[in-house]
Design an enzyme around this catalytic site. Structure first.
Site, short mmCIF file in Angstrom:
data_model
loop_
_atom_site.label_atom_id
_atom_site.label_comp_id
_atom_site.label_asym_id
_atom_site.label_seq_id
_atom_site.Cartn_x
_atom_site.Cartn_y
_atom_site.Cartn_z
N ASP A 52 134.19 -6.49 -7.22
CA ASP A 52 133.54 -6.19 -5.95
C ASP A 52 132.26 -7.02 -5.82
O ASP A 52 131.29 -6.79 -6.55
CB ASP A 52 133.22 -4.67 -5.91
CG ASP A 52 132.68 -4.25 -4.56
OD1 ASP A 52 132.21 -5.11 -3.79
OD2 ASP A 52 132.74 -3.04 -4.27
N TYR A 151 130.31 -7.80 13.98
CA TYR A 151 130.86 -8.82 13.07
C TYR A 151 130.21 -10.18 13.37
O TYR A 151 129.80 -10.89 12.44
CB TYR A 151 132.38 -8.87 13.27
CG TYR A 151 133.08 -10.04 12.62
CD1 TYR A 151 133.30 -10.07 11.25
CD2 TYR A 151 133.55 -11.11 13.39
CE1 TYR A 151 133.96 -11.15 10.67
CE2 TYR A 151 134.22 -12.17 12.82
CZ TYR A 151 134.42 -12.19 11.46
OH TYR A 151 135.08 -13.24 10.87
N GLU A 193 145.58 -7.35 10.94
CA GLU A 193 146.18 -8.64 11.31
C GLU A 193 145.57 -9.18 12.61
O GLU A 193 145.10 -8.42 13.44
CB GLU A 193 147.71 -8.48 11.47
CG GLU A 193 148.17 -7.64 12.64
CD GLU A 193 148.14 -6.14 12.34
OE1 GLU A 193 147.46 -5.74 11.40
OE2 GLU A 193 148.78 -5.39 13.09
N LYS A 194 145.62 -10.51 12.74
CA LYS A 194 145.07 -11.13 13.95
C LYS A 194 146.21 -11.46 14.91
O LYS A 194 147.38 -11.32 14.57
CB LYS A 194 144.26 -12.36 13.56
CG LYS A 194 142.96 -11.93 12.95
CD LYS A 194 142.35 -12.96 12.04
CE LYS A 194 141.82 -12.31 10.79
NZ LYS A 194 142.50 -12.69 9.59
N LYS A 202 155.55 -8.35 16.12
CA LYS A 202 156.13 -7.57 17.23
C LYS A 202 157.41 -8.24 17.74
O LYS A 202 158.38 -7.56 18.08
CB LYS A 202 155.12 -7.44 18.37
CG LYS A 202 153.92 -6.55 18.05
CD LYS A 202 152.90 -6.61 19.18
CE LYS A 202 151.63 -5.85 18.86
NZ LYS A 202 150.65 -5.87 19.97
#
Ligand code: NAD
Length: 333
Positions: A52, A151, A193-194, A202
């Protein structure tokens, strides 16, 4: 041969980058909080440390005084469904800031020769990305700052952190702002996921239609992973510190992207645009749409590095769809 460390090499871009650096003959150490999901560690590096990076003692054990280069790609990261709902803001800011603070401090202390930092197109101000046909992502347009997500704010802060260490301690840094990188061996399900991976999944699963968040007229550009890795390596080899965009200039609407994937699949299915923002899709995820338009501006990269990405989006999408289709339909899933 250089001794290099790839942080976040258990992830999508870091995994590809580590593999390329190893294939090029470098001695590669990877650190990530998890193993690579798809690659055996021997394929991408000589040593894989699971640790980590929020913990300074781990960072200290990974980076040594004979490390030539560090590539910092570790971040608390996901696609729009993870980053733009607001639900993960505190973790994203806290976790990624800690990693970056530890990494640049340790690199400076151990006199690492060069450090790459992976920033993002999400640093650009929202007000320059309202027109889907004419977004402005020129590097200099980043200030006055107004990213549309926490972000993006963390990425901007960390860019400044790396630049401040360069200014005060002389450590050599390179900063690339990635714009929607895609390709095989990346997250394609689970919420992190992007968009290209989500649409490929899909489509691979669909028999009637493919859901696209929002009206599908929002625009983006997408860079294939191999060209991203090449761009990072060329930036590292150059004298230019950045920040500089690493992306494609082939801007498409999300509906155009979805149609391209459907065409590649050969399926007789349609696009179904579902309401964005607060709507929950059939997988149970919120559907944030993000800014209306975003495209990479590659003039600065071309001017400073003398190279440009050139592969058409469709070619990378064909490779990505083939891989995700196989993953979706393979027995282990
Ligand atoms: P990714 O999520 O696949 O990789 C990030 C890796 O960091 C993951 O493997 C994760 O386990 C690791 N990590 C997270 N927290 C950690 C911790 N505390 N200690 C050790 N490892 C930790 O994402 P990616 O798409 O490969 O992105 C790589 C970098 O590029 C990230 O910094 C991301 O913000 C940036 N970026 C990516 C894109 C894109 O389109 N993929 C766009 C802009 C910026």
């Amino acid at each position: 041969m250089k001794k290099v460390v790839v942080l976040g090499g258990g992830g999508f871009i870091g995994g590809h980058l580590a593999k390329r650096l190893k294939d090029d003959g470098n001695q590669v150490t990877v650190c990530d909080i998890k193993d690579h999901e798809y690659w055996d560690s021997n394929t991408i590096c000589d040593k894989f440390i699971v640790g980590d990076l929020r913990d300074p003692s781990i960072v200290s054990s990974v980076i040594s005084t004979d490390t030539d280069e560090v590539y910092q790609l570790a971040a608390d990261m996901g696609g729009a469904g993870y980053l733009f709902t607001g639900d993960n803001d505190a973790n994203v800011m806290h976790n990624s800031s800690l990693i970056n603070l530890n990494v640049i401090h340790e690199c400076t202390k151990k006199l690492v020769k060069k450090v790459f930092y992976s920033s993002s197109a999400c640093v650009y101000p929202e007000h320059n990305q309202l027109d889907p046909n004419n977004p402005n992502c020129e590097e200099s347009s980043v200030y006055p700052a107004s990213p549309d997500s926490e972000y993006g704010w963390e990425k901007l802060y960390s860019e400044r952190l790396f630049l401040a260490f360069n200014k005060n301690y002389g450590i050599d840094v390179r900063i690339g702002r990635f714009h929607n990188i895609f390709g095989p061996m990346g997250t394609w399900s689970g919420g992190k996921e992007k968009v290209p991976a989500a649409i490929c999944r899909k489509t691979a699963e669909a028999s009637n239609s493919v859901e696209v968040w929002g009206d599908g007229l929002q625009t983006r550009s997408f860079l294939y992973i191999d060209e991203c890795v090449e761009a990072v390596i060329k930036l590292m080899e150059s004298d230019f510190m950045g920040p500089v965009n690493i992306g494609s200039q082939e801007m498409v609407s999300i509906n155009e992207l979805a149609q391209m994937v459907i065409d590649i699949s050969g399926k007789d299915i349609s696009i179904q645009n579902i309401q964005g923002q607060t709507f929950v899709d059939k997988y149970g995820f919120n559907c944030p749409e993000g800014v209306r338009g975003r495209n990479s501006d590659n003039r600065l990269y071309k001017e400073k590095i003398g190279w440009a990405v050139s592969q058409p989006l469709r070619i990378g999408l064909e490779q990505t769809y083939r891989w995700i289709n196989q993953e979706v339909n393979s027995p282990r899933h």
